[in-house]
Design a protein around this motif. Structure first.
Motif, PDB file in Angstrom:
ATOM      1  N   ILE A 105       0.825   1.619   3.355  1.00 63.28           N
ATOM      2  CA  ILE A 105       1.064   0.282   2.812  1.00 63.28           C
ATOM      3  C   ILE A 105       2.223   0.275   1.811  1.00 63.28           C
ATOM      4  O   ILE A 105       2.563  -0.763   1.265  1.00 63.28           O
ATOM      5  CB  ILE A 105      -0.204  -0.294   2.133  1.00 63.28           C
ATOM      6  N   THR A 188      -4.106  -2.171   8.583  1.00 66.25           N
ATOM      7  CA  THR A 188      -4.405  -3.541   9.026  1.00 66.25           C
ATOM      8  C   THR A 188      -5.813  -3.634   9.597  1.00 66.25           C
ATOM      9  O   THR A 188      -6.571  -4.554   9.268  1.00 66.25           O
ATOM     10  CB  THR A 188      -3.382  -3.987  10.083  1.00 66.25           C
ATOM     11  N   GLN A 191      -8.332  -3.529   6.903  1.00 64.83           N
ATOM     12  CA  GLN A 191      -8.080  -4.516   5.838  1.00 64.83           C
ATOM     13  C   GLN A 191      -7.884  -3.835   4.481  1.00 64.83           C
ATOM     14  O   GLN A 191      -8.494  -4.212   3.480  1.00 64.83           O
ATOM     15  CB  GLN A 191      -9.226  -5.535   5.778  1.00 64.83           C
ATOM     16  N   THR A 193      -5.713  -3.197   1.320  1.00 64.09           N
ATOM     17  CA  THR A 193      -4.630  -3.829   0.549  1.00 64.09           C
ATOM     18  C   THR A 193      -4.261  -3.010  -0.678  1.00 64.09           C
ATOM     19  O   THR A 193      -3.284  -3.312  -1.361  1.00 64.09           O
ATOM     20  CB  THR A 193      -5.037  -5.246   0.114  1.00 64.09           C
TER      21      THR A 193
END
Length: 229
Positions: A105, A188, A191, A193
């Motif tokens: 990320i 992704t 999920q 973040t």
């Protein structure tokens, strides 16, 4: 006049049809681009890799600790410094099941070299080619973590560290960036973040809450380990 009107109507119909065709084409391009962006690429396979979930697993204990890590993430390194050795020891002793998910990320923090994706993909290469070397390789990557906003380690350096960890056969996989897309797709899919993301027995923790962190430390203390000692 009727002929002119007929020609005008035909012209409008023709333009409308052309616009519809263009719009359909544009929709197709957008769909294709979205699919390409979320394409997980090749899925790694191996004795310790779950190709469906992306988990790289060590240990067979009843309690399960799952870690989502980005090798560019300094907080992940801090977490590994605090808990990694203890969790890995418990996994090696089969007192817990320890799952690692290398994800990406933070590619934006490596000056265009996509270090998060490259290092995450390389970890899958090592886990696939030499399962027993995976934890050593993971620890080596965190021990030699490049600073944020640097260019990160080169593929040649990743290959060298893989060889130092005993995974010589991972070299070609790393150089070809076989699993380059997989860490982003995994972020992704799960999920993610922020990293590290930690789960204990399937429940995702909020590490800013003492009550949640206690669920992790309880795994250690029940097995005779006092965190921080």
């Amino acid at each position: 006049m009727a002929t002119a009107k007929g020609r005008t109507s035909g012209f409008v119909i023709g333009i409308t049809a052309a616009v519809v065709v263009v719009l359909i084409a544009l929709v197709g391009v957008v769909v294709w681009m979205n699919n390409k962006a979320t394409d997980p690429g090749a899925a790694p396979k191996g004795s310790i890799i779950n190709s469906d979930t992306g988990a790289i697993t060590t240990g067979t204990g009843t309690d399960k600790v799952t870690l989502f890590v980005d090798f560019q993430c300094p907080v992940c390194k801090n977490f590994e410094t605090a808990y990694g050795a203890d969790l890995q020891k418990l996994a090696k002793d089969n007192k817990i099941t320890l799952e690692y998910h290398p994800i990406a990320i933070l590619d934006r923090l490596s000056q265009g070299t996509n270090y998060s994706s490259r290092s995450g993909g390389s970890a899958y290469c090592v886990a696939q080619s030499k399962p027993s070397s995976f934890l050593d390789y993971l620890n080596t990557l965190f021990a030699n973590q490049p600073a944020e906003n640097s260019t990160g380690l080169t593929d040649a350096q990743l290959v060298d560290y893989a060889k130092q960890s005993g995974a010589d056969k991972a070299a070609d996989c790393i150089t070809k960036q076989t699993y380059f897309k997989y860490p982003t797709a995994q972020a992704t899919a799960h999920q993610i973040t922020g990293t590290p993301t930690v789960e204990v027995n399937g429940a995702r923790l909020d590490l800013t809450k003492a009550t949640d962190l206690a669920k992790l430390t309880a795994i250690l203390t029940k097995n005779g380990i006092q965190p921080g000692q």
